[in-house]
Design an enzyme around this catalytic site. Structure first.
Site, PDB file in Angstrom:
ATOM      1  N   HIS A  59       0.410  96.014 -16.097  1.00 48.44           N
ATOM      2  CA  HIS A  59       0.580  95.641 -17.508  1.00 48.44           C
ATOM      3  C   HIS A  59       1.431  96.629 -18.312  1.00 48.44           C
ATOM      4  O   HIS A  59       1.894  96.298 -19.391  1.00 48.44           O
ATOM      5  CB  HIS A  59      -0.788  95.539 -18.190  1.00 48.44           C
ATOM      6  CG  HIS A  59      -1.605  94.373 -17.730  1.00 48.44           C
ATOM      7  ND1 HIS A  59      -1.966  94.187 -16.411  1.00 48.44           N
ATOM      8  CD2 HIS A  59      -2.135  93.341 -18.424  1.00 48.44           C
ATOM      9  CE1 HIS A  59      -2.693  93.083 -16.324  1.00 48.44           C
ATOM     10  NE2 HIS A  59      -2.807  92.552 -17.525  1.00 48.44           N
ATOM     11  N   CYS A 101       0.303 100.657 -13.460  1.00 49.56           N
ATOM     12  CA  CYS A 101      -0.491  99.444 -13.676  1.00 49.56           C
ATOM     13  C   CYS A 101       0.475  98.314 -14.016  1.00 49.56           C
ATOM     14  O   CYS A 101       1.475  98.540 -14.712  1.00 49.56           O
ATOM     15  CB  CYS A 101      -1.471  99.674 -14.839  1.00 49.56           C
ATOM     16  SG  CYS A 101      -2.422  98.194 -15.262  1.00 49.56           S
ATOM     17  N   GLU A 145      -2.952  92.059 -22.781  1.00 46.83           N
ATOM     18  CA  GLU A 145      -3.258  90.628 -22.627  1.00 46.83           C
ATOM     19  C   GLU A 145      -3.450  89.956 -23.984  1.00 46.83           C
ATOM     20  O   GLU A 145      -3.179  88.774 -24.152  1.00 46.83           O
ATOM     21  CB  GLU A 145      -4.468  90.442 -21.710  1.00 46.83           C
ATOM     22  CG  GLU A 145      -4.101  90.884 -20.312  1.00 46.83           C
ATOM     23  CD  GLU A 145      -4.978  90.338 -19.223  1.00 46.83           C
ATOM     24  OE1 GLU A 145      -5.967  89.655 -19.505  1.00 46.83           O
ATOM     25  OE2 GLU A 145      -4.663  90.634 -18.057  1.00 46.83           O
ATOM     26  N   ASP A 192      -1.654  89.563  -7.223  1.00 43.50           N
ATOM     27  CA  ASP A 192      -2.210  90.505  -8.185  1.00 43.50           C
ATOM     28  C   ASP A 192      -3.606  90.020  -8.564  1.00 43.50           C
ATOM     29  O   ASP A 192      -3.969  88.869  -8.314  1.00 43.50           O
ATOM     30  CB  ASP A 192      -1.310  90.562  -9.436  1.00 43.50           C
ATOM     31  CG  ASP A 192      -1.867  91.501 -10.503  1.00 43.50           C
ATOM     32  OD1 ASP A 192      -2.295  92.619 -10.143  1.00 43.50           O
ATOM     33  OD2 ASP A 192      -1.911  91.134 -11.693  1.00 43.50           O
ATOM     34  N   SER A 193      -4.361  90.887  -9.221  1.00 44.33           N
ATOM     35  CA  SER A 193      -5.677  90.502  -9.719  1.00 44.33           C
ATOM     36  C   SER A 193      -5.581  89.407 -10.780  1.00 44.33           C
ATOM     37  O   SER A 193      -6.549  88.696 -11.017  1.00 44.33           O
ATOM     38  CB  SER A 193      -6.350  91.729 -10.333  1.00 44.33           C
ATOM     39  OG  SER A 193      -5.486  92.304 -11.294  1.00 44.33           O
ATOM     40  N   CYS A 198      -0.478  94.560  -7.489  1.00 44.17           N
ATOM     41  CA  CYS A 198      -1.561  95.234  -8.205  1.00 44.17           C
ATOM     42  C   CYS A 198      -1.673  96.697  -7.766  1.00 44.17           C
ATOM     43  O   CYS A 198      -1.810  96.986  -6.569  1.00 44.17           O
ATOM     44  CB  CYS A 198      -2.863  94.496  -7.904  1.00 44.17           C
ATOM     45  SG  CYS A 198      -4.282  95.163  -8.760  1.00 44.17           S
TER      46      CYS A 198
HETATM   47  N1  DGL Z   1      -3.361  94.542 -11.899  1.00 47.27           N
HETATM   48  C1  DGL Z   1      -4.173  95.694 -12.194  1.00 47.27           C
HETATM   49  C2  DGL Z   1      -3.454  96.960 -11.773  1.00 47.27           C
HETATM   50  O1  DGL Z   1      -2.236  97.007 -11.689  1.00 47.27           O
HETATM   51  C3  DGL Z   1      -4.554  95.738 -13.667  1.00 47.27           C
HETATM   52  C4  DGL Z   1      -5.526  94.643 -14.081  1.00 47.27           C
HETATM   53  C5  DGL Z   1      -6.878  94.779 -13.388  1.00 47.27           C
HETATM   54  O2  DGL Z   1      -7.637  95.706 -13.690  1.00 47.27           O
HETATM   55  O3  DGL Z   1      -7.142  93.968 -12.525  1.00 47.27           O
HETATM   56  O4  DGL Z   1      -4.081  97.943 -11.519  1.00 47.27           O
END
Ligand code: DGL
Length: 284
Positions: A193, A191, A159, A17-18, A80
């Site tokens: 989160h 997403c 976050e 993931d990012s 992600c």
């Molecule tokens: N992990 C990203 C997503 O699911 C969210 C966080 C980011 O913008 O990197 O799109």
């Protein structure tokens, strides 16, 4: 005679993931496939991806995946949504192992759950701009009507731990009002989160609209795909979760408690090597 087991089936699953949000996907996969070892890469040095250009997201994703293949994983899950939305075809072309994203499983679940074909999707700017969920759903069901809404403020709020904060609830009302006006009957949490905001989202949309958690759908999809490929582990012990981060690891335990909810090995910090330039970057 019994066929020989797949030689790779006891190797770990790679998930990336990012940042740390993808731990929501790890959580669901670990819940469904508890004896699988998992190697997690969070590119915390370069998060967020959701505000970046598609070509940048694709380049970062290639570097992330290169790291995971060096760890000898049997398959990769792109936790992600932003990467799944933009980079999956490039990753599949460049890396010879099974790669699974979150968009298709989320789209399939939304279509199964929606009764009136009116589906809302929320995600980062980049995910919504890609129209990936919309294309996946309309590809599977041409009658589907998809209404998308970018919610860029939600990632930082989660976050920050502002899960039940009144500011978060007000922002959710603003973001979700246009979708409610469209009379959606299912809402995809597109997403990493957003699963943490399920309770606040439910309070905003009321009891009737189906909530589709793309992390949960992804975990079911991974189980099906690994079963088909005969790549499921047959071990009996509990699998280990090994996190790697590209930035400092000091805050990892706090995030892991919220996003993952189960114990993991101590996080290691890694440097990613630059990937060989992907062949077909979109001109963006
Ligand atoms: N992990 C990203 C997503 O699911 C969210 C966080 C980011 O913008 O990197 O799109």
């Amino acid at each position: 005679m019994k066929p020989a087991p797949h030689p790779k089936r006891e190797l770990p699953i790679g998930i990336f993931d990012s940042g740390i949000g993808g731990l929501t996907v790890v959580r669901q996969i670990h819940h469904l496939l508890p004896n699988e070892d998992i190697i997690y890469l969070g590119d915390t040095a370069r998060v967020p991806y959701g505000t970046k250009a598609p070509s940048t997201v694709i380049r970062f994703a290639c570097e992330d995946l290169q790291f995971l293949t060096q760890q000898n994983v049997k398959a990769v899950v792109v936790a992600c949504n932003t990467v799944s939305a933009w980079a999956l075809p490039t990753l599949e072309k460049q890396f010879p192992l099974p790669i699974m994203g979150v968009i298709l499983p989320g789209a399939q679940t939304a279509l199964a759950e929606s009764t009136g074909h009116r589906i809302g999707v929320i995600g980062t700017h980049s995910t919504i701009r890609s129209r990936a969920y919309e294309r996946a759903m309309i590809g599977l069901d041409p009658l589907a009507q998809v209404f998308a809404q970018a919610c860029p403020l939600l990632v930082p709020l989660v976050e920050e731990g502002w899960i039940n904060h009144r500011a978060t609830k007000l922002i959710l009302q603003e973001y979700l009002a246009p979708l409610l006006r469209r009379k959606i009957d299912a809402l995809v949490l597109g997403c990493t989160h957003y699963p943490l905001l399920k309770t606040a989202i439910r309070q905003t949309i009321g009891p009737k609209i189906r909530l589709v958690d793309s992390a949960e759908s992804c975990a079911r999809f991974v189980r099906e795909r690994l079963t088909q490929l005969e790549l499921l582990s047959h071990r009996r012990r509990l699998g280990a979760i090994q996190p790697f981060l590209t930035d400092e690891t000091t805050q990892f335990d706090g995030y892991a408690a919220r996003f993952l909810g189960v114990p993991a090995e101590p996080a290691w910090r890694v440097e990613l090597t630059t990937a060989t330039q992907p062949t077909a970057l979109p001109q963006t």
